[in-house]
Structures are given as C-alpha cells and as structure tokens.
Write a protein that holds these residues in place. Structure first.
Motif, PDB file in Angstrom:
ATOM      1  N   TRP A 131     -20.076-116.270  87.007  1.00 23.47           N
ATOM      2  CA  TRP A 131     -19.229-115.427  86.146  1.00 23.47           C
ATOM      3  C   TRP A 131     -20.071-114.698  85.092  1.00 23.47           C
ATOM      4  O   TRP A 131     -19.787-113.564  84.743  1.00 23.47           O
ATOM      5  N   TYR A 135     -20.030-110.895  86.020  1.00 22.51           N
ATOM      6  CA  TYR A 135     -18.924-110.311  85.275  1.00 22.51           C
ATOM      7  C   TYR A 135     -19.122-110.281  83.771  1.00 22.51           C
ATOM      8  O   TYR A 135     -18.247-109.825  83.037  1.00 22.51           O
ATOM      9  N   LEU A 142     -14.704-118.664  80.134  1.00 25.15           N
ATOM     10  CA  LEU A 142     -14.342-118.638  81.545  1.00 25.15           C
ATOM     11  C   LEU A 142     -12.870-118.967  81.758  1.00 25.15           C
ATOM     12  O   LEU A 142     -12.167-118.279  82.502  1.00 25.15           O
ATOM     13  N   TRP A 204     -15.437-108.268  85.165  1.00 24.75           N
ATOM     14  CA  TRP A 204     -14.924-109.606  85.428  1.00 24.75           C
ATOM     15  C   TRP A 204     -13.655-109.594  86.264  1.00 24.75           C
ATOM     16  O   TRP A 204     -12.988-110.600  86.398  1.00 24.75           O
ATOM     17  N   THR A 209     -12.774-112.859  92.453  1.00 24.26           N
ATOM     18  CA  THR A 209     -11.577-113.497  91.926  1.00 24.26           C
ATOM     19  C   THR A 209     -10.555-113.747  93.027  1.00 24.26           C
ATOM     20  O   THR A 209      -9.626-114.522  92.843  1.00 24.26           O
TER      21      THR A 209
END
Length: 218
Positions: A131, A135, A142, A204, A209
């Motif tokens: 992450w 992102y 997070l 992100w 995702t």
C-alpha cells in the motif's frame, strides 16, 4: 470462479471511476489562513497535510536500503503533497455520501478485508509495504483507506448501481455541494465542469483493491 471474476470486474470499475473523476468543487480563494482545505465544518490544516506527507516519507525512507533508492522514490512521487490532500478531501466526500445513503462500515468488515488481503500478499508487513509503495498510504492509515473503499463499494450497492452510472456520481456530487469544499489554491484548482483537477491522482484506489471485494459475503 465466475462469481469471483464478476466481483473483481465490479471493483475494478468502482475504483477506476473514483480515480478518474472525483466530484469536488472549490471556490478557489484563501479565506481560511492556515488551511489546506475546508470541507464542511472541518479544516484540513497545512500542518495536518504536512504531517500526513511526512508519515509517508518516513515510511518510504525506512523501506529502502540507501539514500539513492530513497531519492528515486521521492522523484517518482513528486506530487505527493497534492495527491495526499486530494485523498484527504475525497475521503470526506465519500464518507458524507455514504452517510447520506445510510451506509455504514463496521470495524469487523475492515478487519475481514484486511485479513483477506494479508493472506493474498503474504502477511501484514507485505500488505503495508504494498500500500505504501503502490498507493502512497502510510501503514498507520491503511485501515482508514480500507474503510473508504468499503464505503464506496457499499454505496454503489445501496444505490443499486455501479460507478459508471450517473446515480453513483450524483450521490458524490450532492455530498460535495453539501460540504462546500474550499481548496487552498496553492494545492491546485478544480475544473468544476469536468468535476476533476487536471493533475489530481488517487493512487490508493487502483485494481489491487479488487482483491478486497472478494472477501465480502455474497
């Protein structure tokens, strides 16, 4: 397998749409000294923005072996401050839209999504690193990011639509207008007609995702 692929495609559409067309407005003045943005009755101060950026930079520095690698990382993320502010504002817009639609996300749902992602990438540390690198989300934020993504998924479902349809964007537009967003011009301007900022990025909310959506109950 077909059901899993279908959920993956839905999530891809959702987050690609959010990245491509954030529905925000800004009056473009500096009526709030010390504020990077004013969203509803909440101020995002320059100090808060800088702290968020510093958290990302500190995590990036800790993740690489030497100064040369860190310098390369900084060069690749030169728009981090503006991107971070854009993300902080978008969080509030989506949260407002979700609230207006009666959508809530529980701590259990966030943990379920996180656990599923950790299993896929090889553990908690691997997920935090992914992450951060992909992102620009610092490890301590997070869970906030996962909550945001779950809100977006559930909002689309509640509206009986998907992110490519006008109903979804209307909900974000209504929330944006309600919040009366005032963006400090030093961090960019908004093209109201296109409902986006020319240099805005949301690193992100990309296809990774989609993995989280596979953990949701059918």
């Amino acid at each position: 397998m077909h059901r899993r692929n279908s959920r993956r495609r839905t999530a891809l559409l959702l987050f690609a749409a959010i990245a491509a067309a954030p529905v925000l407005t800004a009056c473009g003045n500096d009526a709030h000294p010390g504020a990077a943005a004013v969203v509803g009755d909440q101020r995002i101060t320059v100090s808060q923005l800088e702290n968020r950026v510093n958290e990302v930079r500190a995590a990036q520095r800790a993740a690489v072996a030497d100064e040369a690698q860190y310098a390369q990382t900084v060069a690749r993320t030169g728009s981090l401050t503006r991107d971070t502010l854009h993300g902080m504002v978008l969080e509030r817009v989506l949260h407002q839209a979700a609230q207006d639609a009666g959508v809530t996300v529980s701590r259990k749902e966030i943990q379920r999504m996180r656990s599923g992602l950790e299993q896929q990438v090889g553990g908690a540390e691997a997920l935090e690193t992914a992450w951060l690198q992909e992102y620009g989300v610092a490890p301590k934020h997070l869970d906030d990011n996962l909550r945001l993504q779950l809100e977006a998924q559930k909002l689309a479902a509640k509206l009986g639509t998907d992110p490519s349809r006008p109903e979804f964007w209307k909900a974000l537009s209504v929330a944006s207008k309600k919040l009366d967003i005032d963006l400090n011009p030093r961090y960019g301007t908004w093209d109201v007609e296109k409902s986006s900022r020319a240099d805005a990025k949301t690193p992100w909310v990309r296809e990774v995702t989609a993995a989280g959506s596979e953990q949701q109950p059918t």
